[in-house]
Design a protein around this motif. Structure first.
Motif, PDB file in Angstrom:
ATOM      1  N   UNK A 172      81.988  47.127  65.308  1.00 22.14           N
ATOM      2  CA  UNK A 172      81.408  48.169  64.449  1.00 22.14           C
ATOM      3  C   UNK A 172      79.938  47.836  64.150  1.00 22.14           C
ATOM      4  N   UNK A 173      79.080  48.851  64.100  1.00 21.82           N
ATOM      5  CA  UNK A 173      77.695  48.582  63.674  1.00 21.82           C
ATOM      6  C   UNK A 173      77.694  48.183  62.196  1.00 21.82           C
ATOM      7  N   UNK A 174      77.005  47.088  61.881  1.00 19.62           N
ATOM      8  CA  UNK A 174      77.038  46.594  60.498  1.00 19.62           C
ATOM      9  C   UNK A 174      76.356  47.571  59.528  1.00 19.62           C
ATOM     10  N   UNK A 175      75.306  48.235  59.985  1.00 20.28           N
ATOM     11  CA  UNK A 175      74.505  49.006  59.008  1.00 20.28           C
ATOM     12  C   UNK A 175      75.257  50.190  58.408  1.00 20.28           C
ATOM     13  N   UNK A 176      76.074  50.867  59.197  1.00 20.51           N
ATOM     14  CA  UNK A 176      76.777  52.030  58.619  1.00 20.51           C
ATOM     15  C   UNK A 176      77.780  51.559  57.573  1.00 20.51           C
ATOM     16  N   UNK A 177      78.453  50.435  57.870  1.00 20.03           N
ATOM     17  CA  UNK A 177      79.444  49.912  56.933  1.00 20.03           C
ATOM     18  C   UNK A 177      78.743  49.400  55.667  1.00 20.03           C
ATOM     19  N   UNK A 178      77.719  48.564  55.861  1.00 17.44           N
ATOM     20  CA  UNK A 178      77.025  47.960  54.717  1.00 17.44           C
ATOM     21  C   UNK A 178      76.396  49.012  53.800  1.00 17.44           C
ATOM     22  N   UNK A 179      75.668  49.924  54.400  1.00 24.61           N
ATOM     23  CA  UNK A 179      74.977  50.937  53.587  1.00 24.61           C
ATOM     24  C   UNK A 179      76.001  51.851  52.900  1.00 24.61           C
ATOM     25  N   UNK A 180      77.105  52.120  53.586  1.00 22.36           N
ATOM     26  CA  UNK A 180      78.127  52.976  52.979  1.00 22.36           C
ATOM     27  C   UNK A 180      78.781  52.308  51.773  1.00 22.36           C
ATOM     28  N   UNK A 181      79.014  51.005  51.883  1.00 24.18           N
ATOM     29  CA  UNK A 181      79.578  50.288  50.732  1.00 24.18           C
ATOM     30  C   UNK A 181      78.606  50.367  49.541  1.00 24.18           C
ATOM     31  N   UNK A 182      77.338  50.118  49.817  1.00 22.74           N
ATOM     32  CA  UNK A 182      76.338  50.166  48.740  1.00 22.74           C
ATOM     33  C   UNK A 182      76.291  51.568  48.116  1.00 22.74           C
ATOM     34  N   UNK A 183      76.387  52.583  48.944  1.00 22.07           N
ATOM     35  CA  UNK A 183      76.382  53.964  48.418  1.00 22.07           C
ATOM     36  C   UNK A 183      77.616  54.213  47.559  1.00 22.07           C
ATOM     37  N   UNK A 184      78.760  53.731  48.013  1.00 26.41           N
ATOM     38  CA  UNK A 184      80.003  53.932  47.247  1.00 26.41           C
ATOM     39  C   UNK A 184      79.893  53.239  45.884  1.00 26.41           C
ATOM     40  N   UNK A 185      79.342  52.043  45.878  1.00 26.30           N
ATOM     41  CA  UNK A 185      79.178  51.327  44.598  1.00 26.30           C
ATOM     42  C   UNK A 185      78.222  52.097  43.673  1.00 26.30           C
TER      43      UNK A 185
END
Ligand SMILES: Cc1cc2nc3c(=O)[nH]c(=O)nc-3n(C[C@H](O)[C@H](O)[C@H](O)COP(=O)(O)O)c2cc1C
Length: 170
Positions: free
Chosen positions: A91-104
């Motif tokens: 998985x590309x890290x950026x979509x996961x990482x940025x999505x987690x930050x957005x959810x928080x």
């Protein structure tokens, strides 16, 4: 408010009051992003805060005319700065990482009485042009932020047995 209350009561907000978002509240929301987990703790993200009316209108246009984006006092544009990094799982890290930050951020905003709506429908090239985002950086999401001007709505979700299985996929 506990975390479950925020998760269960939050709704996407598509109508906002003109009331400005207080600086201390915005700071706390951004702090939620800053403290979010990321793959290998890389934190390869950037959050652009947009308050300028004209710019917000342009962003709304780039989001296929979702005009409520232009009405929110603040729009947070969440970017991945290293889109070529992949995790071992593929998985590309950026979509996961940025999505987690957005959810928080979305949950933190809710706790502070503020409404948000995840915006994934936008023309990325247009958004990048408007905000002068470098070519190699990807825009993952836009999050309009403001005081809700709509009542809470009902949640429609799949049932638990539709989405959970045990020991093996079935
Ligand atoms: C990845 C993603 C993209 C989305 N894009 C949009 C969008 O462009 N416009 C919009 O109005 N809502 C958008 N939404 C909001 C969803 O429609 C909403 O979360 C879903 O219908 C569930 O409703 P709720 O958030 O009120 O619980 C998006 C949500 C996610 C998670």
């Amino acid at each position: 408010m506990d975390v479950y209350d925020a998760i269960s009561q939050r709704n996407s907000i598509r109508s906002y009051k003109a009331t400005e978002v207080e600086e201390d509240k915005l700071k706390k929301i951004l702090e939620a992003a800053r403290l979010s987990p990321s793959a290998s703790n890389r934190q390869d993200w950037k959050f652009i805060i947009v308050r300028n009316k004209e710019t917000k209108k342009k962003l709304a246009k780039a989001a296929f005319g979702q005009s409520f984006i232009g009405e929110a006092p603040v729009v947070i544009v969440a970017c991945g700065t290293e889109p070529t990094t992949f995790m071992a799982c593929g998985q590309p890290a950026y979509t996961v990482d940025v999505s987690i930050a957005c959810a928080f951020m979305i949950l933190q905003a809710y706790e502070l009485g503020l409404g948000t709506c995840w915006i994934g429908a936008f023309e990325e090239d247009e958004v990048k042009k408007i905000l002068k985002v470098p070519e190699e950086v990807r825009v993952v999401a836009m999050i309009p932020l403001g005081y809700p001007n709509q009542p809470p709505s009902q949640k429609f979700r799949k049932s638990m047995d539709q989405i959970v299985c045990f020991e093996k996929y079935e």
